[in-house]
Scaffold this active site. Structure first.
Site, PDB file in Angstrom:
ATOM      1  N   ARG A 186     -17.992  -0.987   9.983  1.00 40.37           N
ATOM      2  CA  ARG A 186     -17.374   0.691   9.512  1.00 40.37           C
ATOM      3  C   ARG A 186     -18.031   1.209   8.556  1.00 40.37           C
ATOM      4  NH1 ARG A 186     -10.722   0.202   8.336  1.00 40.37           N
ATOM      5  NH2 ARG A 186     -11.103  -0.434   6.432  1.00 40.37           N
ATOM      6  N   LYS A 210      -5.682   1.993  12.292  1.00 40.31           N
ATOM      7  CA  LYS A 210      -4.555   2.868  11.819  1.00 40.31           C
ATOM      8  C   LYS A 210      -5.099   4.121  11.621  1.00 40.31           C
ATOM      9  CE  LYS A 210      -3.482   0.106   8.441  1.00 40.31           C
ATOM     10  NZ  LYS A 210      -4.334  -0.952   8.548  1.00 40.31           N
ATOM     11  N   ARG A 216      -7.934  -9.842   2.652  1.00 39.46           N
ATOM     12  CA  ARG A 216      -7.100  -8.864   2.901  1.00 39.46           C
ATOM     13  C   ARG A 216      -6.144  -9.025   4.225  1.00 39.46           C
ATOM     14  NH1 ARG A 216     -10.846  -3.873   3.440  1.00 39.46           N
ATOM     15  NH2 ARG A 216      -9.002  -2.623   4.186  1.00 39.46           N
ATOM     16  N   ARG A 276     -17.268   0.705   2.733  1.00 36.71           N
ATOM     17  CA  ARG A 276     -16.175   0.427   1.579  1.00 36.71           C
ATOM     18  C   ARG A 276     -16.737  -0.666   0.913  1.00 36.71           C
ATOM     19  NH1 ARG A 276     -10.442   1.851   3.984  1.00 36.71           N
ATOM     20  NH2 ARG A 276     -10.061  -0.180   2.784  1.00 36.71           N
ATOM     21  N   ARG A 328       3.494  -1.664   2.777  1.00 36.80           N
ATOM     22  CA  ARG A 328       2.863  -2.846   2.826  1.00 36.80           C
ATOM     23  C   ARG A 328       3.539  -4.149   2.487  1.00 36.80           C
ATOM     24  NH1 ARG A 328      -2.261  -0.339   3.334  1.00 36.80           N
ATOM     25  NH2 ARG A 328      -4.103  -1.766   2.801  1.00 36.80           N
TER      26      ARG A 328
HETATM   27  P1  AMP Z   1      -6.387   0.693   2.955  1.00 33.37           P
HETATM   28  O1  AMP Z   1      -7.222   2.053   3.070  1.00 33.37           O
HETATM   29  O2  AMP Z   1      -4.964   1.239   3.773  1.00 33.37           O
HETATM   30  O3  AMP Z   1      -6.909  -0.364   3.808  1.00 33.37           O
HETATM   31  O4  AMP Z   1      -6.047   0.441   1.494  1.00 33.37           O
HETATM   32  C1  AMP Z   1      -7.121  -0.048   0.695  1.00 33.37           C
HETATM   33  C2  AMP Z   1      -6.618  -0.938  -0.546  1.00 33.37           C
HETATM   34  O5  AMP Z   1      -5.531  -0.114  -1.115  1.00 33.37           O
HETATM   35  C3  AMP Z   1      -5.747  -2.021  -0.113  1.00 33.37           C
HETATM   36  O6  AMP Z   1      -6.402  -3.328   0.188  1.00 33.37           O
HETATM   37  C4  AMP Z   1      -4.932  -2.201  -1.340  1.00 33.37           C
HETATM   38  O7  AMP Z   1      -5.550  -2.654  -2.436  1.00 33.37           O
HETATM   39  C5  AMP Z   1      -4.641  -0.631  -1.541  1.00 33.37           C
HETATM   40  N1  AMP Z   1      -3.315   0.090  -1.114  1.00 33.37           N
HETATM   41  C6  AMP Z   1      -3.475   0.699  -0.065  1.00 33.37           C
HETATM   42  N2  AMP Z   1      -1.989   1.022   0.377  1.00 33.37           N
HETATM   43  C7  AMP Z   1      -1.186   0.474  -0.385  1.00 33.37           C
HETATM   44  C8  AMP Z   1       0.231   0.004  -0.493  1.00 33.37           C
HETATM   45  N3  AMP Z   1       1.048   0.619   0.111  1.00 33.37           N
HETATM   46  N4  AMP Z   1       0.765  -0.837  -1.402  1.00 33.37           N
HETATM   47  C9  AMP Z   1      -0.405  -1.607  -2.329  1.00 33.37           C
HETATM   48  N5  AMP Z   1      -1.563  -1.417  -2.221  1.00 33.37           N
HETATM   49  C10 AMP Z   1      -2.066  -0.639  -1.417  1.00 33.37           C
END
Ligand code: AMP
Length: 211
Positions: A123, A13, A167, A156, A88
């Protein structure tokens, strides 16, 4: 144009959002990045968020939607934006209409779970400018250094195998219903995320240019 990108963690994404945002002149809004900025700030809220994110769980809808609303009010969002990592869950999807109005498309990048674990372990990202790399599929020109700004690349904390598995579970239980929610509105565009980065970008650009 207002787009949402949906896909399991590691589906690509962020990579595609960057390409599309440059091509169409749209702001790229990653709620994960917004939350990581809070974590970096080291405030009590940041520390709480860090623990949730490192466990692979979701941060509360209230916090994320507030960060999103503030980001969308910035001037660079005037011509439209790409939401990467939001909504999400269905409650965030229901709330999104009130924040942004009608969406133009919801792009679903599909990758089977078994391909994800390998992808995630390779990654790397740049903590300074946000550029993303993969040790095998998209390596930096100089090992360990960002091509764009030269900063040291990092993995990360939530990209380890155990957290990635969690996740993925969260994605299937909470985020997958969001796909049905938008499918009923006729907004979902499905893309095969196992193809190469450039092939996916070209396919997406071709379709989105016709909107
Ligand atoms: P990402 O970088 O999109 O993979 O997000 C990393 C982490 O941030 C996720 O595993 C969640 O803990 C948190 N996170 C990101 N976007 C959201 C969202 N829309 N709602 C809740 N938690 C989020």
């Amino acid at each position: 144009m207002k787009l949402v990108l949906i896909g399991c963690p590691g589906a690509g994404k962020g990579t595609q959002a960057k390409v599309l945002s440059e091509h169409f002149g749209l702001a790229h809004i990653s709620t994960g990045d917004l939350l990581r900025e809070q974590v970096k700030s080291g405030t009590p809220l940041g520390l709480k968020l860090k623990a949730i994110m490192e466990s692979g769980g979701l941060v509360s809808d209230e916090i994320v939607s507030e960060l999103l609303s503030m980001r969308i009010a910035q001037p660079d969002c005037k011509n439209g934006y790409i939401l990467d990592g939001y909504p999400r869950n269905v409650s965030q999807a229901e709330g999104l209409g009130a924040i942004v109005g009608e969406l133009d498309k919801v792009v679903l990048i599909e990758v089977p779970d078994k391909a994800i674990i390998e992808r995630m372990s390779g990654r790397r990202s740049c903590p300074a400018c946000g550029a993303m790399y993969h040790l095998k599929n998209n390596p930096p020109k100089t090992e360990g250094k960002c091509d764009k700004c030269g900063a040291e690349l990092v993995a990360r904390a939530d990209d380890n195998e155990e957290t990635v598995k969690h996740r993925l579970e969260v994605f299937h239980s909470q985020t997958a219903p969001v796909i049905d929610y938008y499918d009923k509105k006729g907004l979902v565009l499905k893309i095969d995320g196992t193809k190469g980065i450039n092939a996916i970008s070209e396919e997406l650009i071709k379709i989105l240019e016709k909107l």
